[in-house]
Design a protein around this motif. Sequence first.
Motif, PDB file in Angstrom:
ATOM      1  N   GLU A  36      11.486 -26.527 125.825  1.00  0.00           N
ATOM      2  CA  GLU A  36      11.313 -26.932 124.434  1.00  0.00           C
ATOM      3  C   GLU A  36      12.385 -27.968 124.098  1.00  0.00           C
ATOM      4  OE1 GLU A  36       9.119 -26.249 122.135  1.00  0.00           O
ATOM      5  OE2 GLU A  36       8.147 -24.328 122.641  1.00  0.00           O
ATOM      6  N   LEU A  37      11.940 -29.147 123.670  1.00  0.00           N
ATOM      7  CA  LEU A  37      12.859 -30.213 123.272  1.00  0.00           C
ATOM      8  C   LEU A  37      13.243 -29.995 121.812  1.00  0.00           C
ATOM      9  CD1 LEU A  37      14.202 -32.921 124.120  1.00  0.00           C
ATOM     10  CD2 LEU A  37      12.169 -34.075 123.223  1.00  0.00           C
ATOM     11  N   ILE A  38      14.485 -29.620 121.574  1.00  0.00           N
ATOM     12  CA  ILE A  38      14.955 -29.290 120.231  1.00  0.00           C
ATOM     13  C   ILE A  38      16.096 -30.239 119.847  1.00  0.00           C
ATOM     14  CG2 ILE A  38      15.874 -27.500 118.718  1.00  0.00           C
ATOM     15  CD1 ILE A  38      13.095 -26.856 119.820  1.00  0.00           C
ATOM     16  N   GLU A  39      15.957 -30.873 118.709  1.00  0.00           N
ATOM     17  CA  GLU A  39      16.991 -31.804 118.251  1.00  0.00           C
ATOM     18  C   GLU A  39      18.244 -31.054 117.800  1.00  0.00           C
ATOM     19  OE1 GLU A  39      15.794 -34.744 115.365  1.00  0.00           O
ATOM     20  OE2 GLU A  39      13.686 -34.424 115.892  1.00  0.00           O
ATOM     21  N   PRO A  40      19.413 -31.682 117.973  1.00  0.00           N
ATOM     22  CA  PRO A  40      20.629 -31.108 117.392  1.00  0.00           C
ATOM     23  C   PRO A  40      20.444 -30.911 115.885  1.00  0.00           C
ATOM     24  CG  PRO A  40      21.180 -32.861 118.920  1.00  0.00           C
ATOM     25  CD  PRO A  40      19.694 -32.910 118.753  1.00  0.00           C
ATOM     26  N   GLY A  41      20.956 -29.820 115.388  1.00  0.00           N
ATOM     27  CA  GLY A  41      20.796 -29.509 113.972  1.00  0.00           C
ATOM     28  C   GLY A  41      19.606 -28.621 113.675  1.00  0.00           C
ATOM     29  N   LYS A  42      18.719 -28.457 114.651  1.00  0.00           N
ATOM     30  CA  LYS A  42      17.518 -27.650 114.442  1.00  0.00           C
ATOM     31  C   LYS A  42      17.483 -26.398 115.330  1.00  0.00           C
ATOM     32  CE  LYS A  42      14.674 -31.503 112.832  1.00  0.00           C
ATOM     33  NZ  LYS A  42      13.404 -32.258 113.002  1.00  0.00           N
ATOM     34  N   VAL A  43      18.594 -26.141 116.006  1.00  0.00           N
ATOM     35  CA  VAL A  43      18.651 -25.014 116.931  1.00  0.00           C
ATOM     36  C   VAL A  43      18.541 -23.688 116.182  1.00  0.00           C
ATOM     37  CG1 VAL A  43      20.072 -23.812 118.632  1.00  0.00           C
ATOM     38  CG2 VAL A  43      19.979 -26.315 118.619  1.00  0.00           C
ATOM     39  N   GLY A  44      19.273 -23.562 115.079  1.00  0.00           N
ATOM     40  CA  GLY A  44      19.262 -22.317 114.314  1.00  0.00           C
ATOM     41  C   GLY A  44      17.874 -21.957 113.831  1.00  0.00           C
ATOM     42  N   SER A  45      17.147 -22.930 113.283  1.00  0.00           N
ATOM     43  CA  SER A  45      15.805 -22.651 112.772  1.00  0.00           C
ATOM     44  C   SER A  45      14.858 -22.279 113.904  1.00  0.00           C
ATOM     45  CB  SER A  45      15.270 -23.851 111.986  1.00  0.00           C
ATOM     46  OG  SER A  45      15.193 -25.004 112.805  1.00  0.00           O
ATOM     47  N   PHE A  46      15.012 -22.912 115.076  1.00  0.00           N
ATOM     48  CA  PHE A  46      14.174 -22.563 116.220  1.00  0.00           C
ATOM     49  C   PHE A  46      14.433 -21.113 116.641  1.00  0.00           C
ATOM     50  CE2 PHE A  46      13.584 -21.988 120.779  1.00  0.00           C
ATOM     51  CZ  PHE A  46      12.265 -22.416 120.944  1.00  0.00           C
ATOM     52  N   LEU A  47      15.699 -20.746 116.743  1.00  0.00           N
ATOM     53  CA  LEU A  47      16.032 -19.388 117.179  1.00  0.00           C
ATOM     54  C   LEU A  47      15.563 -18.339 116.175  1.00  0.00           C
ATOM     55  CD1 LEU A  47      19.623 -19.928 118.663  1.00  0.00           C
ATOM     56  CD2 LEU A  47      17.460 -19.691 119.901  1.00  0.00           C
ATOM     57  N   LYS A  48      15.680 -18.627 114.896  1.00  0.00           N
ATOM     58  CA  LYS A  48      15.250 -17.678 113.870  1.00  0.00           C
ATOM     59  C   LYS A  48      13.739 -17.452 113.921  1.00  0.00           C
ATOM     60  CE  LYS A  48      19.286 -16.943 111.906  1.00  0.00           C
ATOM     61  NZ  LYS A  48      19.960 -15.625 112.013  1.00  0.00           N
ATOM     62  N   ASN A  49      13.016 -18.426 114.488  1.00  0.00           N
ATOM     63  CA  ASN A  49      11.560 -18.332 114.564  1.00  0.00           C
ATOM     64  C   ASN A  49      11.056 -17.967 115.952  1.00  0.00           C
ATOM     65  OD1 ASN A  49      10.542 -19.055 111.829  1.00  0.00           O
ATOM     66  ND2 ASN A  49      11.693 -20.930 112.217  1.00  0.00           N
ATOM     67  N   LEU A  50      11.949 -17.488 116.841  1.00  0.00           N
ATOM     68  CA  LEU A  50      11.561 -17.178 118.211  1.00  0.00           C
ATOM     69  C   LEU A  50      10.351 -16.248 118.274  1.00  0.00           C
ATOM     70  CD1 LEU A  50      14.770 -16.558 120.387  1.00  0.00           C
ATOM     71  CD2 LEU A  50      12.996 -18.279 120.763  1.00  0.00           C
ATOM     72  N   ARG A  51      10.400 -15.166 117.498  1.00  0.00           N
ATOM     73  CA  ARG A  51       9.313 -14.184 117.560  1.00  0.00           C
ATOM     74  C   ARG A  51       7.998 -14.802 117.097  1.00  0.00           C
ATOM     75  NH1 ARG A  51       9.765  -8.909 118.112  1.00  0.00           N
ATOM     76  NH2 ARG A  51      11.903  -8.839 117.309  1.00  0.00           N
ATOM     77  N   ASP A  52       8.029 -15.560 116.006  1.00  0.00           N
ATOM     78  CA  ASP A  52       6.811 -16.182 115.492  1.00  0.00           C
ATOM     79  C   ASP A  52       6.246 -17.201 116.477  1.00  0.00           C
ATOM     80  OD1 ASP A  52       7.007 -14.695 113.184  1.00  0.00           O
ATOM     81  OD2 ASP A  52       8.015 -16.275 112.041  1.00  0.00           O
ATOM     82  N   LEU A  53       7.139 -17.799 117.283  1.00  0.00           N
ATOM     83  CA  LEU A  53       6.701 -18.769 118.278  1.00  0.00           C
ATOM     84  C   LEU A  53       6.207 -18.086 119.557  1.00  0.00           C
ATOM     85  CD1 LEU A  53       9.608 -21.342 117.813  1.00  0.00           C
ATOM     86  CD2 LEU A  53       7.202 -21.716 117.221  1.00  0.00           C
TER      87      LEU A  53
END
Length: 276
Positions: A36-53
Amino acid sequence: MTKACVIGWPVEHARSPIIHNHWIKTYGITGSYGRELIEPGKVGSFLKNLRDLGYAGCNITVPHKEEALAALDDIDPTAAALGAVNTVWLDQDRLCGMNTDVPGFLANLDETVPEWTRRTTHAVVLGAGGAARGIVYGLVNSGVETVTVVNRSLDRAEAVAAIYPGRARALAMADVGGLLPRADLLINTTSLGMKGQPALDLPLDRLKPDAIVADIVYVPLKTSLLVEAEARGHAIVGGLGMLLHQAVPGFEHWFGVKPEVTRDLYDLVAADIEGR
């Protein structure tokens, strides 16, 4: 189906999918591992949504290892000490994380030179970045009496050594020649010797004959440092083993099986590195 991935910026270079998908196939698990290509600054939101993803967890590669830490509910002591995390998993609704680089490095040493702790009173670590901080932490906690951190910028080496007063000390790279005769274990954590980078130029003829030489670089599989050290009769430790061993805890958390680092896996990843 259980899913996991590696996140980074960039992430295309990551070889984690080769490792984990090999284990998924080996153990007959219904699962997948991707990037998953994740931009700096967006890591927290990606991790918080791990289950939904649909993810059970993920690996973290550069430059996200520090940013990810702030998003977690629970972290292991190593990640807390180093301020960096590379493996994340869900435990109920809690985001948990750890730093597996340190146990990965130590497991690679244990496998390659099983008696290294008995042979090592003084270790020399070249470099003062995140990898060096982790390895110094691992060496000190493994009982190595003295660790010398060597770097071109002495102030950076001093900053790492200051974390372990009485156990670690700092030295400028220009003065490393006089230190080598007292080194039991020499570890390169810099990018020197990596494909596309200048070679690491050291007077290895000053090393004691039974000194161990390790390099965390794994592209190429055997750096010029290791080639020269092996030719001089030193026990050598390459970087690919560290990459493989650091992947074990994450796989166990996500897929419920503790995988083995086998020769087949080593050869598979080595073939990819060498373009075969």
